[in-house]
Design an enzyme around this catalytic site. Structure first.
Site, PDB file in Angstrom:
ATOM      1  N   ASN A 193       1.136  17.693   6.202  1.00  0.00           N
ATOM      2  CA  ASN A 193       1.874  17.740   4.928  1.00  0.00           C
ATOM      3  C   ASN A 193       1.078  17.155   3.770  1.00  0.00           C
ATOM      4  OD1 ASN A 193       4.310  18.916   5.911  1.00  0.00           O
ATOM      5  ND2 ASN A 193       4.749  16.968   6.919  1.00  0.00           N
ATOM      6  N   HIS A 239       3.671  28.613  -3.100  1.00  0.00           N
ATOM      7  CA  HIS A 239       3.620  27.419  -2.252  1.00  0.00           C
ATOM      8  C   HIS A 239       2.186  26.877  -2.171  1.00  0.00           C
ATOM      9  CE1 HIS A 239       4.506  24.704   1.060  1.00  0.00           C
ATOM     10  NE2 HIS A 239       3.518  25.251   1.746  1.00  0.00           N
ATOM     11  N   HIS A 299       1.836  18.106   0.195  1.00  0.00           N
ATOM     12  CA  HIS A 299       3.123  18.795   0.175  1.00  0.00           C
ATOM     13  C   HIS A 299       4.226  17.996  -0.528  1.00  0.00           C
ATOM     14  CE1 HIS A 299       1.004  21.384   2.927  1.00  0.00           C
ATOM     15  NE2 HIS A 299       2.051  22.150   3.133  1.00  0.00           N
ATOM     16  N   HIS A 315       5.993  20.109  -3.080  1.00  0.00           N
ATOM     17  CA  HIS A 315       7.392  20.530  -2.976  1.00  0.00           C
ATOM     18  C   HIS A 315       8.162  20.159  -4.251  1.00  0.00           C
ATOM     19  CE1 HIS A 315       7.451  20.747   1.733  1.00  0.00           C
ATOM     20  NE2 HIS A 315       6.781  21.731   1.183  1.00  0.00           N
ATOM     21  N   ARG A 350       1.685  14.936  13.393  1.00  0.00           N
ATOM     22  CA  ARG A 350       1.842  16.215  12.688  1.00  0.00           C
ATOM     23  C   ARG A 350       2.086  16.048  11.194  1.00  0.00           C
ATOM     24  NH1 ARG A 350       5.044  21.727  14.613  1.00  0.00           N
ATOM     25  NH2 ARG A 350       4.627  22.872  12.696  1.00  0.00           N
ATOM     26  N   GLU A 399       6.779  16.564  14.963  1.00  0.00           N
ATOM     27  CA  GLU A 399       6.441  15.691  13.839  1.00  0.00           C
ATOM     28  C   GLU A 399       7.019  14.285  13.997  1.00  0.00           C
ATOM     29  OE1 GLU A 399       5.938  17.739   9.994  1.00  0.00           O
ATOM     30  OE2 GLU A 399       6.909  15.997   9.113  1.00  0.00           O
ATOM     31  N   GLU A 426      -4.288  25.915   2.006  1.00  0.00           N
ATOM     32  CA  GLU A 426      -3.972  25.371   3.336  1.00  0.00           C
ATOM     33  C   GLU A 426      -5.223  25.303   4.210  1.00  0.00           C
ATOM     34  OE1 GLU A 426      -1.082  23.996   3.844  1.00  0.00           O
ATOM     35  OE2 GLU A 426       0.571  25.184   2.991  1.00  0.00           O
ATOM     36  N   LYS A 481       7.621  25.702  13.067  1.00  0.00           N
ATOM     37  CA  LYS A 481       8.555  25.243  12.029  1.00  0.00           C
ATOM     38  C   LYS A 481       9.193  26.477  11.410  1.00  0.00           C
ATOM     39  CE  LYS A 481       6.807  20.789  10.441  1.00  0.00           C
ATOM     40  NZ  LYS A 481       6.211  20.062   9.287  1.00  0.00           N
ATOM     41  N   LYS A 489      -4.859  23.243  13.671  1.00  0.00           N
ATOM     42  CA  LYS A 489      -3.394  23.168  13.705  1.00  0.00           C
ATOM     43  C   LYS A 489      -2.895  23.098  15.150  1.00  0.00           C
ATOM     44  CE  LYS A 489       0.931  24.233  11.851  1.00  0.00           C
ATOM     45  NZ  LYS A 489       1.748  24.783  10.795  1.00  0.00           N
ATOM     46  N   ARG A 542      21.945  32.047  20.321  1.00  0.00           N
ATOM     47  CA  ARG A 542      21.376  30.737  20.710  1.00  0.00           C
ATOM     48  C   ARG A 542      19.908  30.822  21.117  1.00  0.00           C
ATOM     49  NH1 ARG A 542      26.504  30.268  23.390  1.00  0.00           N
ATOM     50  NH2 ARG A 542      27.940  29.157  22.003  1.00  0.00           N
TER      51      ARG A 542
HETATM   52  P1  NAD Z   1       4.950  34.933   1.149  1.00  0.00           P
HETATM   53  O1  NAD Z   1       5.490  35.095   2.476  1.00  0.00           O
HETATM   54  O2  NAD Z   1       5.889  34.915  -0.005  1.00  0.00           O
HETATM   55  O3  NAD Z   1       3.858  36.072   0.899  1.00  0.00           O
HETATM   56  C1  NAD Z   1       3.204  36.121  -0.323  1.00  0.00           C
HETATM   57  C2  NAD Z   1       3.308  37.502  -1.004  1.00  0.00           C
HETATM   58  O4  NAD Z   1       2.358  38.371  -0.432  1.00  0.00           O
HETATM   59  C3  NAD Z   1       4.649  38.166  -0.854  1.00  0.00           C
HETATM   60  O5  NAD Z   1       4.928  38.881  -2.030  1.00  0.00           O
HETATM   61  C4  NAD Z   1       4.409  39.128   0.304  1.00  0.00           C
HETATM   62  O6  NAD Z   1       5.286  40.201   0.309  1.00  0.00           O
HETATM   63  C5  NAD Z   1       3.004  39.562   0.013  1.00  0.00           C
HETATM   64  N1  NAD Z   1       2.218  39.998   1.160  1.00  0.00           N
HETATM   65  C6  NAD Z   1       2.244  39.508   2.410  1.00  0.00           C
HETATM   66  N2  NAD Z   1       1.283  40.066   3.147  1.00  0.00           N
HETATM   67  C7  NAD Z   1       0.645  40.944   2.358  1.00  0.00           C
HETATM   68  C8  NAD Z   1      -0.452  41.810   2.533  1.00  0.00           C
HETATM   69  N3  NAD Z   1      -1.127  41.850   3.680  1.00  0.00           N
HETATM   70  N4  NAD Z   1      -0.840  42.589   1.505  1.00  0.00           N
HETATM   71  C9  NAD Z   1      -0.202  42.519   0.312  1.00  0.00           C
HETATM   72  N5  NAD Z   1       0.823  41.691   0.062  1.00  0.00           N
HETATM   73  C10 NAD Z   1       1.245  40.908   1.083  1.00  0.00           C
HETATM   74  O7  NAD Z   1       4.083  33.594   1.023  1.00  0.00           O
HETATM   75  P2  NAD Z   1       3.087  32.844   2.010  1.00  0.00           P
HETATM   76  O8  NAD Z   1       2.132  32.180   1.125  1.00  0.00           O
HETATM   77  O9  NAD Z   1       2.614  33.725   3.072  1.00  0.00           O
HETATM   78  O10 NAD Z   1       4.041  31.757   2.691  1.00  0.00           O
HETATM   79  C11 NAD Z   1       4.659  30.764   1.942  1.00  0.00           C
HETATM   80  C12 NAD Z   1       5.869  30.277   2.701  1.00  0.00           C
HETATM   81  O11 NAD Z   1       5.449  29.737   3.944  1.00  0.00           O
HETATM   82  C13 NAD Z   1       6.645  29.205   1.995  1.00  0.00           C
HETATM   83  O12 NAD Z   1       8.007  29.500   2.061  1.00  0.00           O
HETATM   84  C14 NAD Z   1       6.328  27.946   2.784  1.00  0.00           C
HETATM   85  O13 NAD Z   1       7.371  27.011   2.747  1.00  0.00           O
HETATM   86  C15 NAD Z   1       6.120  28.493   4.144  1.00  0.00           C
HETATM   87  N6  NAD Z   1       5.275  27.654   4.992  1.00  0.00           N
HETATM   88  C16 NAD Z   1       5.726  27.357   6.231  1.00  0.00           C
HETATM   89  C17 NAD Z   1       4.950  26.614   7.084  1.00  0.00           C
HETATM   90  C18 NAD Z   1       5.410  26.375   8.487  1.00  0.00           C
HETATM   91  O14 NAD Z   1       4.792  25.573   9.186  1.00  0.00           O
HETATM   92  N7  NAD Z   1       6.429  27.055   8.945  1.00  0.00           N
HETATM   93  C19 NAD Z   1       3.702  26.156   6.676  1.00  0.00           C
HETATM   94  C20 NAD Z   1       3.254  26.482   5.389  1.00  0.00           C
HETATM   95  C21 NAD Z   1       4.066  27.239   4.559  1.00  0.00           C
HETATM   96  N1  GLY Z   2       2.755  23.115   7.626  1.00  0.00           N
HETATM   97  C1  GLY Z   2       3.059  21.852   8.155  1.00  0.00           C
HETATM   98  C2  GLY Z   2       3.374  21.884   9.599  1.00  0.00           C
HETATM   99  O1  GLY Z   2       3.364  22.906  10.232  1.00  0.00           O
HETATM  100  O2  GLY Z   2       3.658  20.851  10.146  1.00  0.00           O
END
Ligand code: NAD
Ligand code: GLY
Length: 379
Positions: free
Chosen positions: A260, A280, A263, A267, A256, A252, A200, A158, A242, A136
């Site tokens: 998006n 993404h 997005h 998406h 917030r 949100e 982003e 998030k 942010k 939890r």
């Molecule tokens: P990811 O986590 O898939 O990383 C991208 C690639 O880079 C992967 O293959 C990873 O293994 C590699 N990698 C990571 N760090 C590295 C480094 N230093 N050197 C070499 N390779 C490296 O993708 P991302 O773009 O980081 O994140 C995308 C995800 O984040 C999506 O799932 C999206 O929905 C999510 N997201 C969440 C929020 C939120 O607010 N929580 C906001 C935006 C995106």
């Molecule tokens: N990436 C959108 C949010 O964090 O709200």
């Protein structure tokens, strides 16, 4: 939508190690930004007391950074465990999430165990969701290693996994106890991932800070070349914006949603092509062009604004034309996916549009107009 407090605080000068505070009552925390932070034991002082830590990472990042993080956090814990997940958006699912729970339970981890999310947004989102639900709720630290995760996903709490029918559909709001952005980790990032992260970064300009968009436009080549000072400023300013947004609207309920921008279309691209085909950030970059086109058709910005934004996105190495996700009825399929968007109300799609430079708003749009945007913007 709740009223934001304007003006957005001015950007302080960039220094070698910056701290951006995120103010959320008892869930407040710091974002630390600097070079070489990950491997320093002092970076990890002052976290919640625990005997056990668990690093969650993936099979790409583990060989690069797991050993350095492990030895730096080791002085603070009796035991440090690591779970290595398969890499990729396609693995952001229940099965992979369960590997974290298997490891936590297999090692007898208690409810004080601190999780360290070492990786990009996929690892961060899944670790956060695991932390929110294991016993939890246990504390977790974000150690983002992609540009996208340093400027966006690691901040704001998030957490989620995907469902085959929709992106990030299952998750929780759950804040980390600290975010540590080690800029040095970005040097190993593949160019395509760097561009995805820039999407982003660019996003923050049109929705909140046109001065920042001017700066990005002037420094896009330096960012593409990973100039250290430019990268530090981009991460810092993005985190400040942010933090400013999330500090006013953690869950949100209103403001917030502007984060998006791009997005809703993005998406649809990700889900329509299958998760992981477009990154993404690529989908968001192209989605911002589509959302800007929609904003123009709604009379909120002019063609010059759309052209300028498109050019910046293109210079960041991102696609500006959407993919065809269905040859028979492409626009229809985009719309079908967008109806599942979390912002949709009773099947009515809500778009984040630019309501004049530096300001975003949320609104619906006639289906015919949305179809026209998709038809104009897709290859
Ligand atoms: P990811 O986590 O898939 O990383 C991208 C690639 O880079 C992967 O293959 C990873 O293994 C590699 N990698 C990571 N760090 C590295 C480094 N230093 N050197 C070499 N390779 C490296 O993708 P991302 O773009 O980081 O994140 C995308 C995800 O984040 C999506 O799932 C999206 O929905 C999510 N997201 C969440 C929020 C939120 O607010 N929580 C906001 C935006 C995106
Ligand atoms: N990436 C959108 C949010 O964090 O709200």
């Amino acid at each position: 939508m709740s009223e934001p407090t304007f003006p957005l605080p001015a950007a302080p000068q960039t220094a070698p190690v910056q701290t951006v505070a995120i103010s959320l009552d008892d869930r407040s925390y710091d974002i630390q930004i600097g070079q070489g932070l990950l491997g320093r034991p002092e970076t990890w002082a002052g976290l919640p007391k625990a005997s056990t830590a668990m690093i969650v990472t993936n099979d790409t990042i583990a060989p690069l950074y797991e050993a350095a993080l492990r030895s730096a956090i080791a002085p603070h814990y009796k035991q440090v465990h690591t779970v290595v997940l398969p890499d990729g958006e396609a693995h952001k699912d229940w099965q992979t999430l369960n590997l974290i729970f298997d490891a936590l339970l297999g090692h007898g981890c208690d409810r004080k165990t601190v999780l360290f999310a070492l990786g990009g947004g996929v690892v961060g989102d899944m670790t956060g969701f695991a932390a929110a639900s294991y016993m939890r709720g246990v504390p977790f630290v974000q150690v983002p290693t992609t540009l996208l995760s340093q400027v966006d996903s690691s901040v704001g709490g998030k957490t989620a996994i995907n469902h085959p029918l929709g992106k990030n559909m299952i998750g929780a709001f759950y804040q980390p106890v600290r975010v540590v952005c080690d800029l040095n980790t970005l040097v190993t990032l593949p160019p395509r991932e760097l561009s995805a992260g820039l999407a982003e970064v660019i996003k923050y300009g049109p929705i909140a800070d046109m001065d920042f968009l001017d700066w990005i436009e002037a420094n896009i080549d330096a960012l593409m070349a990973q100039d250290p000072a430019a990268m530090a400023h981009a991460v810092q300013r993005s985190c400040e914006i942010k933090a400013w947004v999330v500090g006013q609207d953690e869950r949100e309920a209103g403001l917030r949603v502007i984060l998006n921008f791009g997005h809703t279309f993005g998406h649809a691209i990700e889900a329509g092509l299958g998760f992981g085909v477009w990154l993404h950030g690529e989908a968001v970059g192209c989605g911002m062009v589509m959302a800007a086109e929609l904003s123009q058709r709604l009379g909120k910005v002019d063609a010059a604004f759309v052209a300028r934004l498109r050019a910046i996105i293109e210079r960041a190495g991102l696609p500006v034309r959407g993919p065809v996700i269905d040859a028979a009825d492409n626009a229809g399929h985009y719309i079908e996916h967008m109806r599942l968007d979390k912002k949709a109300i009773g099947g009515d799609i809500q778009f984040v549009v630019i309501d004049g430079p530096g300001k975003a708003a949320v609104c619906g749009a006639p289906d015919a107009m949305v179809r026209e945007v998709i038809n104009t913007c897709c290859a």
